[in-house]
Design an enzyme around this catalytic site. Structure first.
Site, mmCIF file in Angstrom:
data_model
loop_
_atom_site.group_PDB
_atom_site.id
_atom_site.type_symbol
_atom_site.label_atom_id
_atom_site.label_comp_id
_atom_site.label_asym_id
_atom_site.label_seq_id
_atom_site.Cartn_x
_atom_site.Cartn_y
_atom_site.Cartn_z
ATOM 1 N N ASP A 39 0.793 -1.238 0.000
ATOM 2 C CA ASP A 39 0.000 0.000 0.000
ATOM 3 C C ASP A 39 0.823 1.286 0.000
ATOM 4 O O ASP A 39 0.254 2.368 0.152
ATOM 5 C CB ASP A 39 -0.969 0.045 1.206
ATOM 6 C CG ASP A 39 -2.166 -0.852 0.988
ATOM 7 O OD1 ASP A 39 -2.389 -1.253 -0.173
ATOM 8 O OD2 ASP A 39 -2.869 -1.139 1.965
ATOM 9 N N HIS A 246 30.716 4.771 -4.426
ATOM 10 C CA HIS A 246 29.252 4.869 -4.333
ATOM 11 C C HIS A 246 28.775 4.589 -2.912
ATOM 12 O O HIS A 246 27.742 3.941 -2.699
ATOM 13 C CB HIS A 246 28.577 3.916 -5.331
ATOM 14 C CG HIS A 246 28.731 4.357 -6.750
ATOM 15 N ND1 HIS A 246 28.490 3.548 -7.825
ATOM 16 C CD2 HIS A 246 29.103 5.549 -7.274
ATOM 17 C CE1 HIS A 246 28.724 4.204 -8.950
ATOM 18 N NE2 HIS A 246 29.098 5.431 -8.635
ATOM 19 N N ASP A 263 28.726 14.095 -1.619
ATOM 20 C CA ASP A 263 28.289 14.180 -3.015
ATOM 21 C C ASP A 263 26.771 14.164 -2.967
ATOM 22 O O ASP A 263 26.167 13.115 -2.714
ATOM 23 C CB ASP A 263 28.847 12.988 -3.801
ATOM 24 C CG ASP A 263 28.514 13.055 -5.294
ATOM 25 O OD1 ASP A 263 27.650 13.866 -5.683
ATOM 26 O OD2 ASP A 263 29.108 12.274 -6.058
ATOM 27 N N ASP A 274 24.332 18.227 -9.052
ATOM 28 C CA ASP A 274 25.252 17.147 -8.663
ATOM 29 C C ASP A 274 26.556 17.787 -8.204
ATOM 30 O O ASP A 274 27.395 18.150 -9.014
ATOM 31 C CB ASP A 274 25.459 16.246 -9.897
ATOM 32 C CG ASP A 274 26.367 15.059 -9.611
ATOM 33 O OD1 ASP A 274 26.738 14.844 -8.448
ATOM 34 O OD2 ASP A 274 26.695 14.344 -10.587
ATOM 35 N N HIS A 353 37.815 7.095 -11.935
ATOM 36 C CA HIS A 353 36.549 7.418 -12.618
ATOM 37 C C HIS A 353 36.767 8.549 -13.610
ATOM 38 O O HIS A 353 37.837 9.163 -13.640
ATOM 39 C CB HIS A 353 35.438 7.737 -11.613
ATOM 40 C CG HIS A 353 35.705 8.908 -10.705
ATOM 41 N ND1 HIS A 353 35.640 10.215 -11.143
ATOM 42 C CD2 HIS A 353 36.013 8.964 -9.386
ATOM 43 C CE1 HIS A 353 35.883 11.017 -10.128
ATOM 44 N NE2 HIS A 353 36.131 10.297 -9.053
ATOM 45 N N HIS A 357 30.199 14.103 -16.681
ATOM 46 C CA HIS A 357 29.125 13.507 -17.479
ATOM 47 C C HIS A 357 28.140 14.609 -17.815
ATOM 48 O O HIS A 357 28.142 15.676 -17.185
ATOM 49 C CB HIS A 357 28.439 12.370 -16.705
ATOM 50 C CG HIS A 357 28.064 12.735 -15.283
ATOM 51 N ND1 HIS A 357 26.916 13.417 -14.965
ATOM 52 C CD2 HIS A 357 28.715 12.558 -14.102
ATOM 53 C CE1 HIS A 357 26.863 13.613 -13.660
ATOM 54 N NE2 HIS A 357 27.953 13.112 -13.101
ATOM 55 N N HIS A 364 23.008 11.419 -14.695
ATOM 56 C CA HIS A 364 23.890 11.084 -15.819
ATOM 57 C C HIS A 364 23.006 11.241 -17.040
ATOM 58 O O HIS A 364 22.272 10.332 -17.416
ATOM 59 C CB HIS A 364 24.443 9.662 -15.680
ATOM 60 C CG HIS A 364 25.433 9.539 -14.554
ATOM 61 N ND1 HIS A 364 26.203 8.432 -14.351
ATOM 62 C CD2 HIS A 364 25.805 10.413 -13.588
ATOM 63 C CE1 HIS A 364 26.990 8.617 -13.299
ATOM 64 N NE2 HIS A 364 26.756 9.814 -12.820
ATOM 65 N N GLU A 391 34.445 16.796 -12.195
ATOM 66 C CA GLU A 391 34.552 16.166 -10.881
ATOM 67 C C GLU A 391 35.789 15.291 -10.701
ATOM 68 O O GLU A 391 35.682 14.097 -10.478
ATOM 69 C CB GLU A 391 33.297 15.349 -10.587
ATOM 70 C CG GLU A 391 32.879 14.376 -11.680
ATOM 71 C CD GLU A 391 31.616 13.594 -11.295
ATOM 72 O OE1 GLU A 391 31.659 12.916 -10.264
ATOM 73 O OE2 GLU A 391 30.622 13.674 -12.025
ATOM 74 N N TYR A 395 41.721 9.091 -4.457
ATOM 75 C CA TYR A 395 41.279 8.138 -3.434
ATOM 76 C C TYR A 395 42.457 7.231 -3.112
ATOM 77 O O TYR A 395 42.894 6.465 -3.966
ATOM 78 C CB TYR A 395 40.089 7.316 -3.960
ATOM 79 C CG TYR A 395 39.053 8.201 -4.619
ATOM 80 C CD1 TYR A 395 38.053 8.821 -3.861
ATOM 81 C CD2 TYR A 395 39.116 8.486 -5.992
ATOM 82 C CE1 TYR A 395 37.140 9.683 -4.458
ATOM 83 C CE2 TYR A 395 38.210 9.350 -6.593
ATOM 84 C CZ TYR A 395 37.235 9.944 -5.823
ATOM 85 O OH TYR A 395 36.342 10.803 -6.402
ATOM 86 N N ARG A 412 36.979 14.501 -3.570
ATOM 87 C CA ARG A 412 36.416 14.820 -4.892
ATOM 88 C C ARG A 412 35.865 16.235 -4.818
ATOM 89 O O ARG A 412 35.346 16.650 -3.776
ATOM 90 C CB ARG A 412 35.311 13.819 -5.283
ATOM 91 C CG ARG A 412 34.695 14.102 -6.648
ATOM 92 C CD ARG A 412 33.923 12.909 -7.240
ATOM 93 N NE ARG A 412 32.767 12.504 -6.469
ATOM 94 C CZ ARG A 412 32.695 11.440 -5.695
ATOM 95 N NH1 ARG A 412 33.740 10.653 -5.552
ATOM 96 N NH2 ARG A 412 31.593 11.157 -5.017
ATOM 97 N N GLU A 414 33.336 18.538 -7.190
ATOM 98 C CA GLU A 414 32.453 18.411 -8.355
ATOM 99 C C GLU A 414 31.565 19.641 -8.509
ATOM 100 O O GLU A 414 30.866 20.028 -7.570
ATOM 101 C CB GLU A 414 31.561 17.173 -8.192
ATOM 102 C CG GLU A 414 30.529 17.014 -9.304
ATOM 103 C CD GLU A 414 29.743 15.712 -9.221
ATOM 104 O OE1 GLU A 414 29.589 15.170 -8.111
ATOM 105 O OE2 GLU A 414 29.286 15.254 -10.285
#
Ligand code: GLY
Ligand code: MN
Ligand code: MN
Length: 445
Positions: A39, A246, A263, A274, A353, A357, A364, A391, A395, A412, A414
């Site tokens: 529900d 991630h 992020d 982003d 990475h 993008h 993305h 970005e 690491y 990072r 970005e």
């Protein structure tokens, strides 16, 4: 109910129709509702392509476009949920076909239940059918097969089915890649709200704060400014968690001396932002943290220099990699000559990475990254109206031969960048970025 900018959506439909042959039919459905548990549904999010052509955000809706042929003008037909006072008492207002036609400027509108019957009529004698071909999330293929058999069943009356089906999405991808002035204004607002959210999280940071406490600050700022939702799952990563690209658990307690990588970006009126910022939880960078931070910032500055109309999309990544690789050598993370480190990609140990993008309705966003019409498929050239993220990051997981002072640091930076006629504009510029700006903002008693 806010007033819909009917002309903007009608213009997009007209530009799409102009790319279809006379009499061709296009069909596009919005996203389904998805159950979260008994529900309870997930917060509803329309399909981006459908919204791009309609501005209509109710579930259970399909748009049919018919290109002009001879005397017959082009038509835009919406199929949507009928008015239903019982359902409206439980779930809220729905336009219904008549209300939607009026408010959104369609030529016709019908109840969604009539779609199958009407498609058999609309596809009779149409030369071709455009729809999201074999697209996992749209699931129209089976339905289209049923419509086409219904048309073929009438063959004895002289009716012919479409001779071909064509994928609709590549045409829309190219259109969505260039953001118009209205889209640019929403994206600037989305990025500005997100920048304010990052500032709020920096101000709330203290050694010992839990990641979810900072996430709550972000969500509060998004929502209080009218953003409907986060554009993607927020990453709030303290200490070594920042090296998980991630990371989404957001449940750890910070320690004095940790960096925090956030992020996070809101979605506003269907458009994503982003942004990533990395800052010391106690307000002061350590010397090794600062060295790596300045390196990532320099890589971002070099990447930004590579953004202007006429330059290749890939230039930003190449520029960032060169600066990062040089820095990795200088800081003793890597050994060797710069050109070798770039050619053999050993920098991937610390920067694994891409540098960005497309950004738009989807985080993305859609659109080719290469010119697929040329044999060697070179990187496509930037044009005013495109929006990219920039970005770079670094690491450092513990490893032999890697100076220990850098272990478990993840950084990072970005930003969201609009390509303009003269170069670029940073839509997310309101989020502080230099060491001095961040440390000044985080000074507290
Ligand atoms: N937040 C997703 C990304 O940075 O691409
Ligand atoms: Mn991104
Ligand atoms: Mn991001």
């Amino acid at each position: 109910m806010s007033t819909v900018d009917i002309a903007r959506y009608a213009d997009r439909r007209a530009r799409l129709l102009a790319q279809m042959p006379p009499g061709a039919v296009a069909v596009l459905s919005t996203a389904p509702e998805v159950a979260r548990n008994s529900d309870s549904d997930y917060l509803y999010r329309h399909d981006s392509y459908f919204y791009y052509l309609t501005g209509f955000t109710e579930p259970e809706a399909t748009l049919v476009l018919i290109a002009a042929r001879g005397e017959a003008p082009a038509r835009a037909i919406l199929f949507c949920r009928p008015k239903n006072i019982d359902r409206e008492i439980w779930d809220g207002y729905r336009y219904g076909p008549d209300g939607a036609r009026e408010a959104f400027g369609f030529d016709q509108a019908h109840a969604i239940e009539t779609l199958d019957d009407k498609m058999a009529e609309l596809l009779a004698n149409a030369p071709s059918l455009y729809y999201p071909l074999h697209h996992a999330s749209s699931k129209l293929d089976a339905r289209v097969a049923v419509w086409l058999s219904a048309v073929r069943a009438k063959a004895r009356t002289g009716v012919t089915p479409p001779a071909g089906t064509v994928d609709l999405l590549p045409l829309l991808d190219e259109m969505r890649l260039l953001k118009d002035d209205g889209e640019q204004a929403i994206m600037l607002r989305a990025a500005t709200i997100s920048a304010q959210a990052h500032i709020r999280a920096m101000r709330a940071a203290r050694a010992g704060v839990y990641e979810y406490e900072l996430e709550a600050e972000l969500l509060y700022e998004f929502r209080r400014n009218g953003a409907q939702a986060p554009a993607y799952n927020s990453i709030v990563a303290t200490g070594a968690n920042a090296c998980v690209l991630h990371y989404s658990a957001n449940n750890a307690q910070s320690k004095d001396g940790d960096l925090v990588l956030i992020d996070a970006g809101c979605e506003l009126d269907g458009y994503a932002s982003d942004i990533t910022r990395t800052f010391p939880v106690n307000g002061k960078f350590s010397a090794p943290q600062k060295r790596l931070y300045e390196l990532v910032l320099a890589a971002q500055a070099a990447a930004l220099e590579a953004i202007a109309p006429g330059l290749p999309y890939s230039g930003a990544h190449e520029a960032a990699v060169r600066v990062l690789a040089q820095g990795m050598l200088e800081l003793g993370l890597l050994q060797g000559a710069l050109d070798d480190v770039i050619a053999n990609k050993s920098y991937l140990q610390f920067y694994m990475h891409g540098t960005g993008h497309w950004l738009g309705m989807d985080v993305h966003d859609v659109g080719q990254y290469r010119n697929v019409n040329l044999a060697d498929k070179p990187s496509r050239v930037l044009l005013p109206g495109m929006v990219v993220t920039v970005e770079p990051g670094i690491y450092v997981r513990p490893a032999e031969g890697v100076p220990e002072e850098y272990w478990n640091i993840g950084i990072r930076i970005e930003d969201d960048v609009l390509v303009t006629a003269g170069g670029y504009t940073i839509l997310s510029a309101a989020a502080p970025k230099t060491v001095a700006e961040i440390e000044a903002l985080m000074q507290h008693d």
